[in-house]
Design a protein around this motif. Structure first.
Motif, PDB file in Angstrom:
ATOM      1  N   LEU A  21      10.944 -16.587  -5.930  1.00 45.37           N
ATOM      2  CA  LEU A  21       9.973 -16.500  -4.841  1.00 45.37           C
ATOM      3  C   LEU A  21      10.271 -15.319  -3.925  1.00 45.37           C
ATOM      4  N   LEU A  22      11.548 -15.104  -3.631  1.00 46.72           N
ATOM      5  CA  LEU A  22      11.911 -13.956  -2.793  1.00 46.72           C
ATOM      6  C   LEU A  22      11.559 -12.646  -3.485  1.00 46.72           C
ATOM      7  N   GLY A  23      11.776 -12.588  -4.784  1.00 45.77           N
ATOM      8  CA  GLY A  23      11.419 -11.390  -5.547  1.00 45.77           C
ATOM      9  C   GLY A  23       9.926 -11.140  -5.533  1.00 45.77           C
ATOM     10  N   MET A  24       9.156 -12.200  -5.721  1.00 44.80           N
ATOM     11  CA  MET A  24       7.695 -12.072  -5.692  1.00 44.80           C
ATOM     12  C   MET A  24       7.218 -11.639  -4.307  1.00 44.80           C
ATOM     13  N   LYS A  25       7.822 -12.202  -3.277  1.00 44.23           N
ATOM     14  CA  LYS A  25       7.449 -11.855  -1.912  1.00 44.23           C
ATOM     15  C   LYS A  25       7.762 -10.387  -1.635  1.00 44.23           C
ATOM     16  N   GLU A  26       8.903  -9.928  -2.083  1.00 44.57           N
ATOM     17  CA  GLU A  26       9.285  -8.533  -1.870  1.00 44.57           C
ATOM     18  C   GLU A  26       8.339  -7.583  -2.597  1.00 44.57           C
ATOM     19  N   ARG A  27       7.963  -7.926  -3.830  1.00 43.62           N
ATOM     20  CA  ARG A  27       7.016  -7.092  -4.572  1.00 43.62           C
ATOM     21  C   ARG A  27       5.657  -7.055  -3.876  1.00 43.62           C
ATOM     22  N   THR A  28       5.229  -8.201  -3.364  1.00 38.53           N
ATOM     23  CA  THR A  28       3.959  -8.269  -2.659  1.00 38.53           C
ATOM     24  C   THR A  28       3.989  -7.397  -1.403  1.00 38.53           C
ATOM     25  N   GLN A  30       5.887  -4.801  -0.887  1.00 40.35           N
ATOM     26  CA  GLN A  30       5.896  -3.404  -1.312  1.00 40.35           C
ATOM     27  C   GLN A  30       4.499  -2.949  -1.708  1.00 40.35           C
ATOM     28  N   ASP A  31       3.770  -3.784  -2.416  1.00 41.58           N
ATOM     29  CA  ASP A  31       2.401  -3.446  -2.804  1.00 41.58           C
ATOM     30  C   ASP A  31       1.516  -3.247  -1.574  1.00 41.58           C
ATOM     31  N   TRP A  33       2.489  -2.437   1.438  1.00 42.23           N
ATOM     32  CA  TRP A  33       2.935  -1.231   2.126  1.00 42.23           C
ATOM     33  C   TRP A  33       2.355   0.005   1.450  1.00 42.23           C
ATOM     34  N   GLN A  34       2.366   0.039   0.120  1.00 39.37           N
ATOM     35  CA  GLN A  34       1.809   1.174  -0.609  1.00 39.37           C
ATOM     36  C   GLN A  34       0.306   1.296  -0.379  1.00 39.37           C
ATOM     37  N   LYS A  35      -0.393   0.174  -0.363  1.00 40.85           N
ATOM     38  CA  LYS A  35      -1.830   0.202  -0.110  1.00 40.85           C
ATOM     39  C   LYS A  35      -2.129   0.700   1.294  1.00 40.85           C
ATOM     40  N   GLN A  36      -1.327   0.267   2.255  1.00 36.08           N
ATOM     41  CA  GLN A  36      -1.518   0.704   3.630  1.00 36.08           C
ATOM     42  C   GLN A  36      -1.285   2.210   3.743  1.00 36.08           C
ATOM     43  N   LYS A  37      -0.253   2.713   3.081  1.00 33.45           N
ATOM     44  CA  LYS A  37       0.024   4.150   3.090  1.00 33.45           C
ATOM     45  C   LYS A  37      -1.132   4.928   2.462  1.00 33.45           C
TER      46      LYS A  37
END
Length: 67
Positions: A21-28, A30-31, A33-37
């Motif tokens: 769950l922590l891994g999935m949350k971190e990937r989400t 990051q995604d 953040w990339q979309k916002q950028k």
């Protein structure tokens, strides 16, 4: 004794689930953040275009009618 083993297995499974769950949350995150950028330059461009259309206090409808 079997109950203790089962209880320990449950704890390790819970720990594994937490890690997943922590891994999935971190990937989400990051995604997102990339979309916002990626959206930042578009937002700047949009605001620039909007300010050009709304120059001299005219709204978009009136500006379009005049042209």
């Amino acid at each position: 004794m079997e109950e203790k083993v089962t209880s320990q297995d449950d704890c390790s499974l819970t720990s594994e689930n937490r890690q997943k769950l922590l891994g999935m949350k971190e990937r989400t995150l990051q995604d997102l953040w990339q979309k916002q950028k990626a959206m930042e330059p578009l937002a700047v461009k949009y605001r620039t275009m909007e300010s050009e259309l709304l120059h001299w206090g005219k709204n978009i409808k009136n500006h379009t009618k005049e042209k």
